[in-house]
Design a protein around this motif. Structure first.
Motif, mmCIF file in Angstrom:
data_model
loop_
_atom_site.group_PDB
_atom_site.id
_atom_site.type_symbol
_atom_site.label_atom_id
_atom_site.label_comp_id
_atom_site.label_asym_id
_atom_site.label_seq_id
_atom_site.Cartn_x
_atom_site.Cartn_y
_atom_site.Cartn_z
ATOM 1 N N ARG A 1 14.035 39.747 36.544
ATOM 2 C CA ARG A 1 12.650 40.079 36.913
ATOM 3 C C ARG A 1 12.585 40.421 38.404
ATOM 4 N N ALA A 2 13.550 41.194 38.841
ATOM 5 C CA ALA A 2 13.697 41.498 40.260
ATOM 6 C C ALA A 2 12.604 42.443 40.753
ATOM 7 N N LEU A 3 12.084 42.172 41.933
ATOM 8 C CA LEU A 3 11.080 43.046 42.536
ATOM 9 C C LEU A 3 11.618 44.454 42.741
ATOM 10 N N GLU A 4 12.912 44.572 42.929
ATOM 11 C CA GLU A 4 13.518 45.893 43.101
ATOM 12 C C GLU A 4 13.308 46.783 41.872
ATOM 13 N N ASP A 5 13.059 46.167 40.716
ATOM 14 C CA ASP A 5 12.890 46.922 39.476
ATOM 15 C C ASP A 5 11.426 47.069 39.054
ATOM 16 N N TYR A 6 10.515 46.547 39.870
ATOM 17 C CA TYR A 6 9.085 46.611 39.528
ATOM 18 C C TYR A 6 8.468 47.936 39.973
ATOM 19 N N THR A 7 7.366 48.277 39.290
ATOM 20 C CA THR A 7 6.473 49.345 39.731
ATOM 21 C C THR A 7 5.117 48.714 40.005
ATOM 22 N N LEU A 8 4.245 49.429 40.679
ATOM 23 C CA LEU A 8 2.907 48.907 40.934
ATOM 24 C C LEU A 8 2.159 48.671 39.627
ATOM 25 N N GLU A 9 2.354 49.557 38.670
ATOM 26 C CA GLU A 9 1.687 49.399 37.371
ATOM 27 C C GLU A 9 2.163 48.127 36.667
ATOM 28 N N ARG A 10 3.460 47.882 36.693
ATOM 29 C CA ARG A 10 3.990 46.673 36.060
ATOM 30 C C ARG A 10 3.464 45.421 36.752
ATOM 31 N N MET A 11 3.406 45.464 38.088
ATOM 32 C CA MET A 11 2.906 44.301 38.818
ATOM 33 C C MET A 11 1.443 44.050 38.481
ATOM 34 N N TYR B 1 2.130 35.324 47.197
ATOM 35 C CA TYR B 1 3.290 36.157 46.901
ATOM 36 C C TYR B 1 4.483 35.283 46.529
ATOM 37 N N PRO B 2 5.056 35.444 45.330
ATOM 38 C CA PRO B 2 6.254 34.681 44.984
ATOM 39 C C PRO B 2 7.367 34.925 46.004
ATOM 40 N N CYS B 3 7.940 33.840 46.494
ATOM 41 C CA CYS B 3 8.989 33.887 47.529
ATOM 42 C C CYS B 3 8.479 34.490 48.840
ATOM 43 N N GLY B 4 7.181 34.736 48.937
ATOM 44 C CA GLY B 4 6.629 35.342 50.143
ATOM 45 C C GLY B 4 6.990 36.806 50.302
ATOM 46 N N GLN B 5 7.521 37.434 49.262
ATOM 47 C CA GLN B 5 7.976 38.820 49.343
ATOM 48 C C GLN B 5 6.902 39.776 48.846
ATOM 49 N N THR B 6 6.676 40.837 49.593
ATOM 50 C CA THR B 6 5.520 41.705 49.355
ATOM 51 C C THR B 6 5.902 43.132 48.965
ATOM 52 N N PHE B 7 7.134 43.347 48.510
ATOM 53 C CA PHE B 7 7.588 44.701 48.210
ATOM 54 C C PHE B 7 7.949 44.843 46.725
ATOM 55 N N ILE B 8 8.021 46.090 46.290
ATOM 56 C CA ILE B 8 8.630 46.438 45.008
ATOM 57 C C ILE B 8 9.534 47.642 45.242
ATOM 58 N N GLY B 9 10.512 47.838 44.362
ATOM 59 C CA GLY B 9 11.397 48.980 44.486
ATOM 60 C C GLY B 9 12.535 48.731 45.464
ATOM 61 N N ARG B 10 13.293 49.790 45.709
ATOM 62 C CA ARG B 10 14.423 49.672 46.622
ATOM 63 C C ARG B 10 14.644 50.996 47.355
ATOM 64 N N GLY B 11 15.286 50.907 48.521
ATOM 65 C CA GLY B 11 15.604 52.104 49.294
ATOM 66 C C GLY B 11 14.386 52.937 49.638
ATOM 67 N N ILE B 12 14.508 54.256 49.480
ATOM 68 C CA ILE B 12 13.398 55.146 49.837
ATOM 69 C C ILE B 12 12.223 55.021 48.886
ATOM 70 N N ASN B 13 12.428 54.336 47.774
ATOM 71 C CA ASN B 13 11.344 54.129 46.810
ATOM 72 C C ASN B 13 10.651 52.781 46.972
ATOM 73 N N THR B 14 11.004 52.038 48.016
ATOM 74 C CA THR B 14 10.367 50.748 48.272
ATOM 75 C C THR B 14 8.896 50.950 48.624
ATOM 76 N N GLN B 15 8.045 50.101 48.060
ATOM 77 C CA GLN B 15 6.613 50.133 48.355
ATOM 78 C C GLN B 15 6.105 48.721 48.613
ATOM 79 N N SER B 16 5.082 48.630 49.420
ATOM 80 C CA SER B 16 4.384 47.368 49.578
ATOM 81 C C SER B 16 3.378 47.211 48.445
ATOM 82 N N TYR B 17 3.266 45.994 47.910
ATOM 83 C CA TYR B 17 2.179 45.793 46.943
ATOM 84 C C TYR B 17 1.021 45.007 47.555
#
Length: 286
Positions: A128-138, A162-178
């Motif tokens: 359930r890694a944030l790197e694999d999430y999209t805004l829609e899924r979140m 925020y779980p683990c205090g982490q506020t991002f989804i995606g990875r690399g150039i596709n990383t977004q803040s939620y």
């Protein structure tokens, strides 16, 4: 005729000198980050807390750990302290009646997602890694968590952590803040392991700072309180287990000492849950 090469050299020299001055200024105490917890956070804008209080304090706890209703909440209730609990639905269902009682006693229930997604660098979160999430899924997951809270406890969650205090989804150039999604869905979003209290005149409600309560003595927390008092700030403390000792555990003796100290009117602290403080700050800041 203008000597182009000389002009370019002079221009570059001026730029380099300006950068050097900027670097020197940034190295000065006036511009550099200060980590001294014994000093004021430097709040400059005036903000009036209710009833002449000098600061606000919110106690928050994550995951609906079993020790919270079993051992921690009775201490809070003893002193009439209202806290915010960011619950994980599965754990909540293991003590459902106790959580219903907590709601009746004035404690706030916040959203903490369904699956507690964090970075896949935590092996337990790889599925359930944030790197694999999209805004829609979140958004879908947070809607599900809020719906379950409403169905089981009869309250609508205004606050999110925020779980683990982490506020991002995606990875690399596709990383977004939620963070913008949280700003749309909730009154507030709380962080984790932050270094400073919140300036009520300036803070972003979707990114509230929270300091760790786990493993701390009352004396250690008092340093944070003194800093918040000096700045007229809002200090948010965050913990997990509420027990005598252990990993990710807010110590019962520290919690009781905090409740006793903050409940004494002579100490000038408004202690209340996140929703109540956030509502007041939004209404009264300029």
């Amino acid at each position: 005729m203008i000597n182009i090469r000389r002009y370019e050299n002079n221009h570059n020299w001026i730029i380099n000198q300006a950068l050097l001055v900027a670097i020197i200024l940034l190295g000065c105490p006036l511009y550099s980050q200060v980590y001294d917890s014994d000093k004021s956070t430097g709040t400059t804008q005036n903000f009036t807390w209710p009833d002449g209080k000098t600061m606000a304090l919110s106690l928050t706890f994550d995951d609906a750990r079993l020790s919270q209703p079993d051992k921690g909440i009775p201490i809070l209730d003893k002193y009439g302290v209202k806290a915010t609990f960011y619950i994980s639905p599965g754990s909540m269902l293991n003590r459902l009646e106790a959580w219903k009682t907590a709601v009746r006693n004035g404690h706030e229930i916040g959203n903490h997602s369904v699956l507690h997604p964090c970075s896949g660098n935590f092996l337990w979160s790889r599925s359930r890694a944030l790197e694999d999430y999209t805004l829609e899924r979140m958004k879908t997951e947070l809607d599900s968590a809020s719906r379950l809270i409403r169905e089981k406890l009869g309250v609508n969650p205004f606050s999110f952590a925020y779980p683990c205090g982490q506020t991002f989804i995606g990875r690399g150039i596709n990383t977004q803040s939620y963070v913008p999604l949280i700003a749309l869905m909730f009154e507030s979003g709380r962080g984790w392991l932050n270094e400073a209290p919140n300036d009520p005149s300036y803070c972003d409600f979707a990114q509230l700072n929270a300091s760790e309560l786990d493993g701390k003595t009352f004396e250690q927390i008092m340093k944070l309180i003194e800093t918040a008092k000096a700045g007229g700030s809002w200090l948010i403390l965050a913990g997990h287990e509420m027990n005598a000792e252990g990993n990710q555990t807010s110590r019962l003796e520290t919690i009781e000492a905090l409740c006793k100290y903050a409940s004494d009117p002579s100490n000038g602290i408004w202690i209340d849950n996140i929703h109540n403080v956030a509502t007041y700050v939004k209404k009264n800041r300029k």
